[in-house]
Write a protein that holds these residues in place. Sequence first.
Motif, PDB file in Angstrom:
ATOM      1  N   PHE A 388      -6.378   8.050   4.176  1.00 40.28           N
ATOM      2  CA  PHE A 388      -7.008   6.956   4.750  1.00 40.28           C
ATOM      3  C   PHE A 388      -5.836   5.956   4.298  1.00 40.28           C
ATOM      4  O   PHE A 388      -6.034   5.047   3.354  1.00 40.28           O
ATOM      5  N   PRO A 389      -4.987   5.758   5.196  1.00 33.59           N
ATOM      6  CA  PRO A 389      -3.648   4.860   5.019  1.00 33.59           C
ATOM      7  C   PRO A 389      -4.154   3.492   5.130  1.00 33.59           C
ATOM      8  O   PRO A 389      -3.612   2.201   4.862  1.00 33.59           O
ATOM      9  N   GLU A 390      -5.341   3.392   5.897  1.00 34.94           N
ATOM     10  CA  GLU A 390      -5.862   1.665   6.160  1.00 34.94           C
ATOM     11  C   GLU A 390      -6.538   1.240   4.936  1.00 34.94           C
ATOM     12  O   GLU A 390      -6.843  -0.158   4.923  1.00 34.94           O
ATOM     13  N   ASP A 391      -6.861   1.982   3.978  1.00 35.18           N
ATOM     14  CA  ASP A 391      -7.504   1.376   2.871  1.00 35.18           C
ATOM     15  C   ASP A 391      -6.285   0.714   1.678  1.00 35.18           C
ATOM     16  O   ASP A 391      -5.565   1.397   0.997  1.00 35.18           O
ATOM     17  N   VAL A 392      -6.103  -0.512   1.787  1.00 29.11           N
ATOM     18  CA  VAL A 392      -5.405  -1.320   1.018  1.00 29.11           C
ATOM     19  C   VAL A 392      -6.077  -2.487   0.499  1.00 29.11           C
ATOM     20  O   VAL A 392      -6.827  -3.180   0.906  1.00 29.11           O
ATOM     21  N   GLN A 393      -5.663  -2.750  -0.838  1.00 27.11           N
ATOM     22  CA  GLN A 393      -6.402  -3.803  -1.623  1.00 27.11           C
ATOM     23  C   GLN A 393      -5.372  -4.628  -2.622  1.00 27.11           C
ATOM     24  O   GLN A 393      -4.521  -3.821  -3.206  1.00 27.11           O
ATOM     25  N   TYR A 394      -5.149  -5.889  -2.126  1.00 22.33           N
ATOM     26  CA  TYR A 394      -4.265  -6.611  -2.748  1.00 22.33           C
ATOM     27  C   TYR A 394      -5.063  -7.264  -4.168  1.00 22.33           C
ATOM     28  O   TYR A 394      -5.844  -7.788  -4.066  1.00 22.33           O
ATOM     29  N   SER A 395      -3.982  -7.168  -5.440  1.00 17.10           N
ATOM     30  CA  SER A 395      -4.653  -7.519  -6.407  1.00 17.10           C
ATOM     31  C   SER A 395      -4.635  -9.012  -6.917  1.00 17.10           C
ATOM     32  O   SER A 395      -5.601  -9.468  -7.787  1.00 17.10           O
ATOM     33  N   GLY A 396      -3.356  -9.620  -6.494  1.00 16.77           N
ATOM     34  CA  GLY A 396      -3.133 -11.062  -6.890  1.00 16.77           C
ATOM     35  C   GLY A 396      -2.237 -10.945  -8.222  1.00 16.77           C
ATOM     36  O   GLY A 396      -1.802 -11.803  -8.534  1.00 16.77           O
ATOM     37  N   TRP A 397      -2.240  -9.669  -8.754  1.00 11.75           N
ATOM     38  CA  TRP A 397      -1.301  -9.484  -9.933  1.00 11.75           C
ATOM     39  C   TRP A 397      -0.001  -9.336  -9.585  1.00 11.75           C
ATOM     40  O   TRP A 397       0.276  -8.455  -8.544  1.00 11.75           O
ATOM     41  N   HIS A 398       0.969  -9.605 -10.262  1.00 12.12           N
ATOM     42  CA  HIS A 398       2.414  -9.312  -9.898  1.00 12.12           C
ATOM     43  C   HIS A 398       2.843  -8.359 -10.945  1.00 12.12           C
ATOM     44  O   HIS A 398       2.857  -8.632 -12.262  1.00 12.12           O
ATOM     45  N   GLY A 399       3.864  -7.573 -10.738  1.00  8.39           N
ATOM     46  CA  GLY A 399       4.555  -6.575 -11.601  1.00  8.39           C
ATOM     47  C   GLY A 399       5.550  -6.059 -11.089  1.00  8.39           C
ATOM     48  O   GLY A 399       6.365  -6.233  -9.910  1.00  8.39           O
TER      49      GLY A 399
END
Length: 447
Positions: A388-399
């Motif tokens: 499922f490569p289309e499942d992407v979620q941006y968290s807003g957190w940086h690291g």
Amino acid sequence: MITQQPAVRRNSRPAGVPEQERPALTLDQVFSRIARSHPARVAVQEGRHRLTYDRAERQAVRLASALARGGVQLGDPLIVHCGNHRQALVAQLAVLKAGAVCVPPPDRPGGLAALAGATGARAVLCSRATYDRAVRGIPSLALDDLLTWRKISAAPEEPALPRSSPEGGAYLLPDGDRRVARLVDHRSWLRSAADRSRRVVSPAGTVTTGREPMSRVALAATWWAVSSGATLHTAPWDPDDDLWPLTGSWDSAAILTPGDYAALQDAGPASRPGPRSGVGTTTGTGRAARAGSGCGTVVLIGEPCSRELAARHFAARPGTRLWSEFAPTDGALPWTAHEITARDARSPYEPGAGNPVPPVRLRIAGPGGETLPRGAHGEIVAMGPPWFPEDVQYSGWHGCWTPDHTLEITARPPRVSADPRRRPHAPAHQDRVRSPEPPGRLEMEVI
């Protein structure tokens, strides 16, 4: 959480075990199995009030039958906004048995009507204390009203129950700041609870939490307890117990946010270790001064645990295990997890966020969405399994990734997150399904 699990993952079952002997279950089916095998076991301990698995199951079947006969269809969202955890558990089970989707209440007062309109909710399951007159156009059922249950009991049980399916949606978790709602299926919740039991320990006694019903922390605690056949303990026996839920039995686990745990650390004076678990007799005066054993494990979910908080934990409770789960988006389904030790508390570096929880994969994204190398700082992005490569979620957190392959958190998102659709590196076609509803609706992420 991006935790879709297609049929391909069934190849991971032990060799020689036929597929039909390992059926996929739903949350309500797991609860029903325990209710049949251990009917008298306590499902929710709320102060001096108890709700057994059998009683909760029977009430949920009646309520689900009324919902199904009242026109609730598969996948319909229903808001659950109850005043206590016992009513909330019955309501959740009923919604799931009817094949519908549970929607937690908003975290802001007065936002229930707006949430109902944004999600297209068919009804509100509430208590008399949480009834909101501003919600119009859909029914509101107060589950602590005798008249409600007289009407429910008059309807015959629906023979088609349960209508839930493992791949069906179980919870619609709104994120009001970003006007996004995450649809989490049954398999994701059960896998999250099973993974937590394998990492930490399957709680033999109780899972305690001090959060309100239907909060992210309470949901995580509820289904971890149910999947283990344990008791959800949600209120202290002694209202003057400042350290509850840390004063549970030695075979219990407490689920808290780092902020809640820090507040509990501030609630009482410094303590000296007690028997078995490390929560002991306090040396100072006040309501928290008492002897006894405490919970055996503390699980912190949501934000990463700081070095200072870890040091305070091991100073007060050296015999209590401490786990940290990084769950940046919904607080219940973790992206990373690791156990924090006393050595981590003495280290000059922060403990970090730990390692990814399979099947989630993480990467560090640059300003243009490109994957950054190890050691480079950027936004933390979660990706689904390879199929499922289309499942992407941006968290807003940086690291960034550290040399020992753990995730280090370097910056938190702002209080009000920017709309991820406006980010130049968040392709709209990857992780969001645009709702055909009017502009007032929430946008849905299928998880």
